[in-house]
Motif scaffolding. Structure first.
Motif, short mmCIF file in Angstrom:
data_model
loop_
_atom_site.label_atom_id
_atom_site.label_comp_id
_atom_site.label_asym_id
_atom_site.label_seq_id
_atom_site.Cartn_x
_atom_site.Cartn_y
_atom_site.Cartn_z
N CYS A 37 0.65 -1.23 0.16
CA CYS A 37 0.01 0.03 0.00
C CYS A 37 0.81 1.22 -0.03
CB CYS A 37 -0.80 -0.05 1.12
SG CYS A 37 -1.99 -1.36 1.17
N ASP A 54 -7.37 3.42 2.09
CA ASP A 54 -7.47 3.82 0.55
C ASP A 54 -7.15 2.71 -0.36
OD1 ASP A 54 -8.09 6.26 1.68
OD2 ASP A 54 -6.22 7.30 1.29
N ARG A 58 -9.80 0.95 -2.75
CA ARG A 58 -9.55 1.19 -4.33
C ARG A 58 -9.56 -0.27 -5.03
NH1 ARG A 58 -5.29 3.98 -3.98
NH2 ARG A 58 -3.96 2.76 -3.96
N HIS A 59 -8.72 -1.30 -4.40
CA HIS A 59 -8.66 -2.43 -5.05
C HIS A 59 -9.97 -3.14 -4.78
CE1 HIS A 59 -4.46 -1.58 -4.95
NE2 HIS A 59 -4.37 -2.46 -6.06
N ARG A 123 0.24 -0.53 -7.06
CA ARG A 123 -0.88 0.22 -7.28
C ARG A 123 -1.65 -0.26 -8.57
NH1 ARG A 123 2.18 6.13 -8.39
NH2 ARG A 123 2.00 5.79 -10.70
N ARG A 133 -11.36 10.48 -8.52
CA ARG A 133 -12.37 9.84 -7.94
C ARG A 133 -12.75 10.52 -6.56
NH1 ARG A 133 -9.93 6.13 -3.95
NH2 ARG A 133 -7.72 6.18 -4.51
N GLU A 135 -13.52 10.61 -2.72
CA GLU A 135 -13.42 10.11 -1.47
C GLU A 135 -14.67 10.46 -0.70
OE1 GLU A 135 -10.09 9.59 1.80
OE2 GLU A 135 -10.38 11.62 1.24
N ASP A 159 -6.44 9.98 -10.05
CA ASP A 159 -6.22 8.60 -10.39
C ASP A 159 -5.52 8.64 -11.56
OD1 ASP A 159 -7.15 6.71 -8.55
OD2 ASP A 159 -9.35 6.78 -9.57
N GLY A 220 -2.60 9.63 -6.66
CA GLY A 220 -3.04 9.47 -5.11
C GLY A 220 -2.90 10.79 -4.48
N ALA A 245 -16.14 6.56 -9.18
CA ALA A 245 -15.98 5.90 -7.87
C ALA A 245 -16.40 7.01 -6.71
CB ALA A 245 -14.59 5.22 -7.46
N GLU A 247 -16.83 7.22 -2.46
CA GLU A 247 -16.70 6.39 -1.31
C GLU A 247 -17.72 6.77 -0.43
OE1 GLU A 247 -12.58 6.35 0.01
OE2 GLU A 247 -11.97 5.61 -2.05
N HIS A 298 -19.67 4.04 -0.44
CA HIS A 298 -19.50 2.97 -1.40
C HIS A 298 -20.63 2.99 -2.70
CE1 HIS A 298 -16.63 1.70 1.28
NE2 HIS A 298 -17.32 1.34 2.07
#
Length: 317
Positions: A37, A54, A58-59, A123, A133, A135, A159, A220, A245, A247, A298
């Motif tokens: 990470c 994070d 993300r994954h 990453r 994206r 957050e 991103d 990032g 995305a 969150e 999400h």
């Protein structure tokens, strides 16, 4: 599962104990997961936990629905943030409409897939230029003003390798559905986070906004934007329909003393169903200040999340 993925899987299993990753201490995060990470020796304990959180979120976005929900619930990043893993497993079983044994199997599957994604790259591959994206999105909508007014606070994460412009969009809702919303039906002010460099009316209802941050953002990097929107009038709802995305979305709607007859939650509904009275959600009650609040986590791109209301309390039934 190769050796590296196995180490990540072991670290994830260790983190699911007690309250999970959401309340983990930095010293509870294994060395393999730290490396995957991007944690370095200069990071503070809070930064270590945030970096791992994070990366996991993300994954996890690439997992199947059940495996994603299962993995994040086990880590305390979705569902109830209870003290014990067993309580989260029972909640997950109810959410998936499965028995607890199946829920635990989904957690194992989710962790295995997540570990493989982490092993594939420290990453994800860089996204095309111009991508980002959300957050966290926080909106305060005041309907007790002469005109509806919304304060919007958006925390974004780049991103792209270099991001020098953010493409935003606003959908205007004319009170008459047969009418077209006009660009001069609303005003926008940027209080922090950049300069508005361009606005274009894409369709009769949608306006595109281009915001240039004070300096280019790198992969990032996090950035906060604060804006205010004023509209001439609006239909009785406020929703977020993320293109990418997102969150977390926090929404507060202030009605003041003009309390509607009914207020309902809209969560993961099709955008075209926002206007459909047959689509109903959890009823909401205003507090003593005439405000209602909703929080979503999400969000899935393309679906609508928000609040809808019907009529004023002063109107005849």
């Amino acid at each position: 599962m190769d050796g590296r993925a196995k180490r990540y899987d072991d670290d994830l299993k260790q983190l699911r104990k007690n309250r999970g990753l959401c309340l983990a201490r930095a010293d509870q995060i294994g060395a393999a997961l730290r490396e995957a990470c991007g944690v370095d020796s200069q990071d503070t304990p809070a930064e270590i936990v945030q970096k791992v959180t994070d990366a996991v979120l993300r994954h996890a976005a690439a997992l199947g629905e059940e495996q994603r929900v299962a993995a994040l619930t086990a880590l305390g990043l979705d569902g109830p943030q209870t003290r014990f893993l067993q309580e989260r497993e029972l909640w997950l079983a109810q959410r998936l409409e499965r028995n607890p044994r199946t829920a635990r199997r989904r957690i194992r599957e989710g962790f295995a897939e997540l570990a493989s994604l982490l092993a594939g790259s420290s990453r994800p591959a860089p996204c095309p230029a111009g991508t980002w994206r959300t957050e966290r999105l926080r909106v305060l909508l005041a309907l007790d003003q002469p005109q509806p007014e919304a304060f919007v606070f958006r925390h974004v994460i780049a991103d792209a390798e270099v991001l020098d412009e953010l493409d935003l969009a606003v959908t205007l809702t004319a009170s008459d559905r047969s009418a077209s919303a006009r660009e001069n039906d609303f005003s926008i002010d940027v209080f922090a986070g950049g300069t508005l460099v361009h606005r274009t009316q894409e369709t009769s209802q949608r306006i595109s906004l281009a915001l240039r941050p004070p300096k280019p953002l790198h992969y990032g990097e996090k950035h906060e934007i604060a804006m205010r929107f004023r509209v001439a009038e609006m239909l009785p709802h406020y929703v977020c329909v993320p293109k990418g995305a997102c969150e977390e979305f926090d929404l507060t709607v202030r009605f003041g003393d003009q309390t509607p007859r009914s207020i309902g939650l809209l969560e993961k509904v099709f955008q075209n169903d926002v206007h459909d009275d047959a689509v109903t959600g959890q009823p909401l009650e205003p507090d003593g200040a005439g405000e209602v609040r909703a929080r979503f986590r999400h969000l899935e791109p393309g679906f609508a999340y928000g609040i809808r209301w019907q009529g004023s309390a002063q109107e005849p039934s």
